[in-house]
Write a protein that holds these residues in place. Structure first.
Motif, mmCIF file in Angstrom:
data_model
loop_
_atom_site.group_PDB
_atom_site.id
_atom_site.type_symbol
_atom_site.label_atom_id
_atom_site.label_comp_id
_atom_site.label_asym_id
_atom_site.label_seq_id
_atom_site.Cartn_x
_atom_site.Cartn_y
_atom_site.Cartn_z
ATOM 1 N N UNK A 117 -6.081 -15.426 0.062
ATOM 2 C CA UNK A 117 -4.840 -15.603 -0.863
ATOM 3 C C UNK A 117 -4.968 -14.774 -2.168
ATOM 4 N N UNK A 118 -6.272 -14.461 -2.516
ATOM 5 C CA UNK A 118 -6.526 -13.634 -3.498
ATOM 6 C C UNK A 118 -6.421 -12.119 -3.403
ATOM 7 N N UNK A 119 -6.877 -11.623 -1.831
ATOM 8 C CA UNK A 119 -6.910 -10.255 -1.729
ATOM 9 C C UNK A 119 -5.787 -9.858 -0.761
ATOM 10 N N UNK A 120 -5.200 -10.559 -0.064
ATOM 11 C CA UNK A 120 -4.063 -9.982 0.875
ATOM 12 C C UNK A 120 -3.014 -9.344 -0.040
ATOM 13 N N UNK A 121 -2.452 -10.295 -1.005
ATOM 14 C CA UNK A 121 -1.520 -9.801 -1.707
ATOM 15 C C UNK A 121 -1.879 -8.533 -2.546
ATOM 16 N N UNK A 122 -3.109 -8.215 -2.638
ATOM 17 C CA UNK A 122 -3.444 -6.908 -3.073
ATOM 18 C C UNK A 122 -3.219 -5.525 -2.177
ATOM 19 N N UNK A 123 -3.643 -6.114 -0.959
ATOM 20 C CA UNK A 123 -3.343 -5.343 0.223
ATOM 21 C C UNK A 123 -2.061 -4.902 0.270
ATOM 22 N N UNK A 124 -0.922 -6.022 0.331
ATOM 23 C CA UNK A 124 0.289 -5.954 0.323
ATOM 24 C C UNK A 124 0.746 -4.809 -0.676
ATOM 25 N N UNK A 125 0.440 -5.048 -2.034
ATOM 26 C CA UNK A 125 0.968 -4.223 -3.113
ATOM 27 C C UNK A 125 0.603 -2.690 -2.967
ATOM 28 N N UNK B 161 -1.199 -1.044 -0.081
ATOM 29 C CA UNK B 161 -0.978 -0.540 1.142
ATOM 30 C C UNK B 161 -2.129 0.228 1.450
ATOM 31 N N UNK B 162 -1.876 0.576 2.722
ATOM 32 C CA UNK B 162 -3.255 1.273 3.793
ATOM 33 C C UNK B 162 -3.423 2.918 3.427
ATOM 34 N N UNK B 163 -2.560 3.481 2.710
ATOM 35 C CA UNK B 163 -2.410 4.857 2.668
ATOM 36 C C UNK B 163 -3.146 5.568 1.501
ATOM 37 N N UNK B 164 -4.064 6.192 1.508
ATOM 38 C CA UNK B 164 -4.827 6.686 0.473
ATOM 39 C C UNK B 164 -4.283 8.020 0.063
ATOM 40 N N UNK C 258 -4.413 11.652 -2.374
ATOM 41 C CA UNK C 258 -5.523 12.584 -2.792
ATOM 42 C C UNK C 258 -5.400 12.415 -4.374
ATOM 43 N N UNK C 259 -4.086 12.150 -4.914
ATOM 44 C CA UNK C 259 -4.174 12.266 -6.334
ATOM 45 C C UNK C 259 -4.097 11.185 -7.134
ATOM 46 N N UNK C 260 -4.332 9.679 -6.437
ATOM 47 C CA UNK C 260 -4.542 8.602 -6.971
ATOM 48 C C UNK C 260 -5.630 8.315 -7.977
ATOM 49 N N UNK C 261 -5.671 7.467 -8.650
ATOM 50 C CA UNK C 261 -6.827 7.074 -9.558
ATOM 51 C C UNK C 261 -7.954 6.665 -8.932
ATOM 52 N N UNK C 262 -9.209 6.847 -9.034
ATOM 53 C CA UNK C 262 -10.457 6.230 -8.648
ATOM 54 C C UNK C 262 -10.154 4.841 -8.184
ATOM 55 N N UNK C 263 -9.758 3.950 -9.401
ATOM 56 C CA UNK C 263 -9.798 2.667 -9.385
ATOM 57 C C UNK C 263 -8.785 2.124 -8.535
ATOM 58 N N UNK C 264 -7.632 2.809 -8.218
ATOM 59 C CA UNK C 264 -6.729 2.425 -7.119
ATOM 60 C C UNK C 264 -7.266 2.599 -5.806
ATOM 61 N N UNK C 265 -8.146 3.742 -5.384
ATOM 62 C CA UNK C 265 -8.685 3.923 -4.136
ATOM 63 C C UNK C 265 -9.860 2.834 -4.002
ATOM 64 N N UNK C 266 -10.508 2.563 -4.942
ATOM 65 C CA UNK C 266 -11.615 1.737 -4.690
ATOM 66 C C UNK C 266 -11.173 0.229 -4.722
ATOM 67 N N UNK C 267 -10.065 -0.359 -5.289
ATOM 68 C CA UNK C 267 -9.434 -1.360 -5.232
ATOM 69 C C UNK C 267 -8.684 -2.032 -3.821
ATOM 70 N N UNK C 268 -8.108 -0.713 -3.492
ATOM 71 C CA UNK C 268 -7.656 -0.551 -2.034
ATOM 72 C C UNK C 268 -8.601 -0.904 -0.928
ATOM 73 N N UNK C 269 -9.754 -0.090 -1.183
ATOM 74 C CA UNK C 269 -10.721 -0.371 -0.291
ATOM 75 C C UNK C 269 -11.395 -1.779 -0.259
ATOM 76 N N UNK C 270 -11.590 -2.159 -1.436
ATOM 77 C CA UNK C 270 -12.049 -3.524 -1.500
ATOM 78 C C UNK C 270 -11.388 -4.714 -0.850
ATOM 79 N N UNK C 271 -9.992 -4.392 -1.448
ATOM 80 C CA UNK C 271 -9.121 -5.463 -0.913
ATOM 81 C C UNK C 271 -8.761 -5.428 0.604
ATOM 82 N N UNK C 272 -9.014 -4.469 1.070
ATOM 83 C CA UNK C 272 -8.800 -4.400 2.594
ATOM 84 C C UNK C 272 -10.223 -5.072 3.358
ATOM 85 N N UNK C 273 -11.412 -4.506 2.653
ATOM 86 C CA UNK C 273 -12.620 -5.133 3.129
ATOM 87 C C UNK C 273 -12.679 -6.614 2.849
ATOM 88 N N UNK C 274 -12.091 -7.061 1.852
ATOM 89 C CA UNK C 274 -12.173 -8.629 1.515
ATOM 90 C C UNK C 274 -11.670 -9.283 2.319
#
Length: 900
Positions: A679-687, A689-692, A694-710
């Protein structure tokens, strides 16, 4: 208390300069060896006919000593294998105040030991090849040549290496000559060198490389290597010394293309260090050597290594850093942010040692933190924050170091930062989170209290005063006191010299707050006999005014057991602003709820660091019985409502993972925790997405990775359909093995054996350990014993610890193979590091009894601290589960009702 004098060398003779000459014969088909001689110029401080120094695992020839034109042969030689010493007795006494030259021939065997002078293996086009390098810290220089192997006994060193012509020689200093040796030319050499050359193993062509003398330094910093190294190079201009020096990074040809990032980091941080410390970098170059087999993460060595894991050079002074591939190599085409952070932190940390450790060295190992705590704070926080501000190094320090320190120091079996280290077995055990992370955290608290400018000015005064010499804690405090005007000794003495840390209990009254300090342990407030220390605690009180603006009072210091402070408690407030204090803060449940609610709002005065500290404190209090785990879950819900920061979400994931690990034998609780995680992390994945991009902020990249992993941890069924990005590599490897078949398992084994990058290999190792198939798990156990590199065993065990299916099998596997593990890792750090990964999942009285019984008749002197900490952890988990199971279950049941 141990009689430390028994473990220290006598002071009747002390070294001034060593000339070490030796050959290296690497032979993959037979036994690889080295051998040579050492001539040591010594000062005779007291009249004596006995010279005693360190030696271990070497075959020594007859010693001679020359003084006043007379040369004496030894009359006796006595070796103490337990104390790792050799004692030479001569017929006539040496006169006090005289000088002498001690000459000792030696021979040794090159082993795959990851300590001393040892072999490392790499693969070239499918063929196994070897090279040699050194790792002398803390007490292994004595295994490579006879020496006074104590940090206070600094000397200069001249190194001469004799090796196969097709190899590269590296040492601390630049080479001043290199020539091929032709048999029959011995007459042009000194008698000692001629004898050595004439005894070289046949079947090889040889060369002789002579290096410039080093600056005055300790034996553990001496370094050399021999092998088929190649290098990358660039230059850097230094602001203070106004010189331009070369930077090089050495490794084998198969991975040299992955070394550029580490070289770039060195180029950026080296000028910053010189500028900040106001102390010139004394060498004409800095090199890094990257090795396939390395026990520690990395090792700083004064000067440079011409052919090893981390560095080398060819003229004048050189600096050398050595370390393992995962600490320095990075493929830019397959690089994840986590991997980049690791390389940058390690390189910056090791460059810091050029000042903290090499220029200024602790007098004895009880002050190890003067090296490691400073290198951690400077390299991984202050300097890293300068060159990579987007990484938020100060915030990540809370999770990476402060909490690791507080977790270990909450055990009654921890130790002070400055700790007695009488012998080698004690010394090796203090390379832990207390010497690194707690020391860095205490220094960071001091830095915040006096102000960073004054702190760094004080450090500069300390380095200048003790340049090329040795120091103790009081020397550091003297420098910072002078720069800041603060009595640092009075403020900090107990933080350095006493075990543990306080919990600050806050109660509210009509005129403000009353605060009380007690020693915190993982079982709660310490018993009276363990609760005697009174720390001077900078409270750093954050309060708000009528307009909601925040201010931080840095003058408030708790110097007694209890004190009162005036504050308007009708408004938001919090102690330990920015979570820089090395303590925890316990509020009433009502105040905690108010702070959590305020912290979860957009625009809150409670910054990311405050929110992280709040969560970590409630995590610790729930384990210790000072708060209910349901309170922790409530805080997670509140903080997760509007949270956008990766590091905060990472702390939340850590908290939930910790609960699942604790209650792993209660399937109903684990499944409910997984549902809550989704309930906490799936909404983050939905927001996100799965596509990385090149120009996105580090925080976004890391948060996406964490959300998918969690979400995967929560067993979400979502799928990644795009190519696997580097940041998701580990999580997807684990999922593939956990939910797949032998085909997926064999695939990650293949990746582990032929990885594109060091991070891919570690990800594959972790996945091999996460299988829930009994047959495949046995294959993993077999792989550890028969095929894994020694340096990778720790990765396997850490992966196994994260696998509930394996958690009870790990101790039995270790016990069954204990003798082999003990022999395999004799003399290095590995067994001590393995203990927590093996026993930290155990949760019952039977587990505790079985573990205590197994070790009852074992010699645990080399890891007794780690074992005591593991046993204490089992006891804590037993109590935690018994106390908290129903509370957690009730909260989760209620949450599920409300969500329907």
């Amino acid at each position: 208390m141990a009689d430390s004098a028994r473990y220290r060398l006598p002071t009747n003779v002390s070294p001034r300069h060593y000339d070490v000459a030796f050959y290296t014969d690497i032979d993959p088909k037979s036994e690889s060896r080295f051998g040579g001689f050492v001539n040591v110029e010594v000062d005779v401080n007291e009249a004596t006919s006995v010279v005693e120094l360190n030696s271990s695992q070497l075959t020594l020839g007859d010693a001679t000593i020359s003084s006043g034109g007379e040369t004496q042969q030894q009359s006796a030689q006595s070796v103490d294998t337990e104390q790792q010493r050799v004692q030479f007795t001569f017929p006539k006494a040496l006169a006090a105040g005289s000088k002498a030259i001690l000459s000792v021939p030696f021979e040794g065997i090159l082993r795959n030991s990851m300590t001393g002078y040892y072999l490392s293996t790499w693969e070239d086009a499918g063929e196994k090849k070897q090279y040699s390098l050194t790792q002398f810290e803390a007490t292994d220089a004595r295994t490579a040549f006879p020496c006074w192997d104590e940090p206070l006994l600094k000397a200069t060193f001249g190194i001469t290496m004799i090796s196969h012509r097709d190899s590269v020689n590296l040492s601390n200093m630049p080479a001043i000559s290199e020539s091929n040796y032709e048999p029959g030319t011995e007459a042009s050499q000194t008698p000692q060198m001629a004898k050595l050359l004439s005894s070289l193993p046949s079947g090889h062509e040889w060369k002789i490389t002579k290096f410039e003398n080093t600056p005055k330094m300790s034996t553990y910093i001496v370094a050399w290597a021999n092998g088929p190294f190649v290098h990358l190079e660039k230059s850097v201009s230094l602001p203070l010394s106004k010189k331009t020096i070369p930077l090089r990074i050495y490794t084998t040809k198969d991975v040299i293309h992955q070394a550029q990032f580490a070289l770039d980091v060195a180029e950026r941080v080296l000028p910053l260090y010189e500028e900040v410390f106001e102390v010139e970098f004394p060498l004409p170059k800095l090199d890094t050597l990257v090795a396939a087999d390395f026990d520690a993460g990395a090792m700083e060595n004064f000067g440079s290594l011409l052919s090893s894991f981390t560095s080398q050079a060819l003229t004048l002074f050189l600096g050398l850093i050595t370390g393992r591939t995962s600490a320095f190599l990075l493929d830019p085409k397959h690089a994840d942010i986590k991997g980049k952070k690791l390389v940058a932190m390690v390189q910056s940390h090791e460059v810091a040692h050029m000042w903290f450790g090499n220029l200024t060295t602790m007098k004895w190992w009880d002050n190890l933190y003067l090296n490691e705590g400073f290198a951690t704070l400077m390299g991984e926080v202050i300097m890293l924050g300068e060159i990579f501000p987007e990484w938020k190094a100060r915030s990540e320090f809370i999770s990476a170091h402060l909490q690791a320190a507080l977790y270990l120091d909450a055990k009654l079996s921890s130790h002070p930062i400055e700790v007695e280290c009488p012998d080698a077995s004690h010394i090796s055990q203090i390379f832990d989170s207390l010497s690194y992370s707690k020391a860095a955290s205490v220094l960071n608290m001091l830095c915040d209290y006096v102000g960073e400018d004054k702190f760094l000015k004080g450090v500069s005064l300390y380095l200048k005063k003790h340049n090329l010499s040795n120091a103790v804690t009081e020397d550091l405090f003297e420098g910072i006191s002078k720069a800041s005007g603060v009595d640092v000794v009075r403020l900090m003495d107990h933080w350095i010299k006493r075990q543990g840390f306080p919990v600050i209990t806050v109660s509210e009254g009509p005129n403000g707050i009353k605060v009380r300090q007690d020693r915190f342990t993982e079982a709660g407030i310490a018993e009276p006999k363990e609760n005697e220390t009174i720390w001077n605690v900078p409270l750093m009180i954050l309060s708000t005014d009528a307009e909601g603006k925040a201010r931080i009072d840095k003058t408030a210091v708790l110097e007694e057991r209890e004190m009162e402070f005036a504050i308007d408690t009708s408004r938001d407030f919090k102690l330990n602003a920015n979570t820089v204090g090395v303590y925890r803060v316990l509020y009433s449940p009502e105040r905690l709820a108010k702070i959590a609610a305020a912290a979860g709002k957009d625009g809150s005065v409670f910054k990311l660091e405050d929110r992280m500290g709040l969560l970590y404190d409630i995590m610790a209090f729930s384990r210790a019985g000072l708060a209910q785990p349901s309170g922790l879950l409530t805080v997670i819900s509140a903080l997760g409502a509007n949270e956008k920061e990766y590091l905060m979400w990472s702390s939340i994931a850590e908290a939930l993972g910790g609960l699942m690990t604790t209650f792993w034998e209660s399937p109903d609780i684990v499944e409910s925790l997984r549902a809550f995680t989704r309930t906490l992390f799936v909404p983050l994945v939905d927001r996100l997405g799965y596509v990385y991009k090149d120009d996105e902020p580090n925080d976004v990249t890391q948060l996406r990775t964490l959300a998918i992993s969690s979400s995967l941890m929560g067993q979400d069924q979502g799928q990644v359909t795009s190519p696997i990005p580097a940041d998701l590599q580990s999580s997807l490897f684990i999922a593939a093995v956990k939910y797949g078949s032998e085909k997926e398992y064999d695939a990650v084994v293949s990746i582990q054996e032929n990885p594109k990058t060091p991070t891919a290999r570690i990800a594959a190792i972790t996945a091999m350990a996460r299988t829930e198939d009994a047959v495949l798990l046995e294959k993993t156990f077999s792989y550890i014993m028969k095929k894994s590199r020694d340096q990778d065993v720790l990765y396997f065990f850490r992966g196994l610890q994260g696998n509930p299916f394996a958690r009870r099998k790990i101790p039995e596997f270790f016990k069954t193979n204990y003798d082999e593990f003990e022999k395999r890792f004799e003399g290095n750090f590995t067994v001590r590091l393995l203990i927590p990964s093996i026993f930290n999942g155990l949760t019952t009285q039977d587990d505790l009894a079985a573990t205590e019984a197994f070790f009852k008749d074992k010699d645990v002197s080399k890891y007794n601290m780690a074992l005591a900490q593991a046993l204490e952890g089992i006891r804590t988990r037993i109590a935690y589960i018994a106390r908290s199971r129903e509370d957690v279950k009730a909260w989760l049941v209620e949450r599920e009702k409300q969500s329907k």
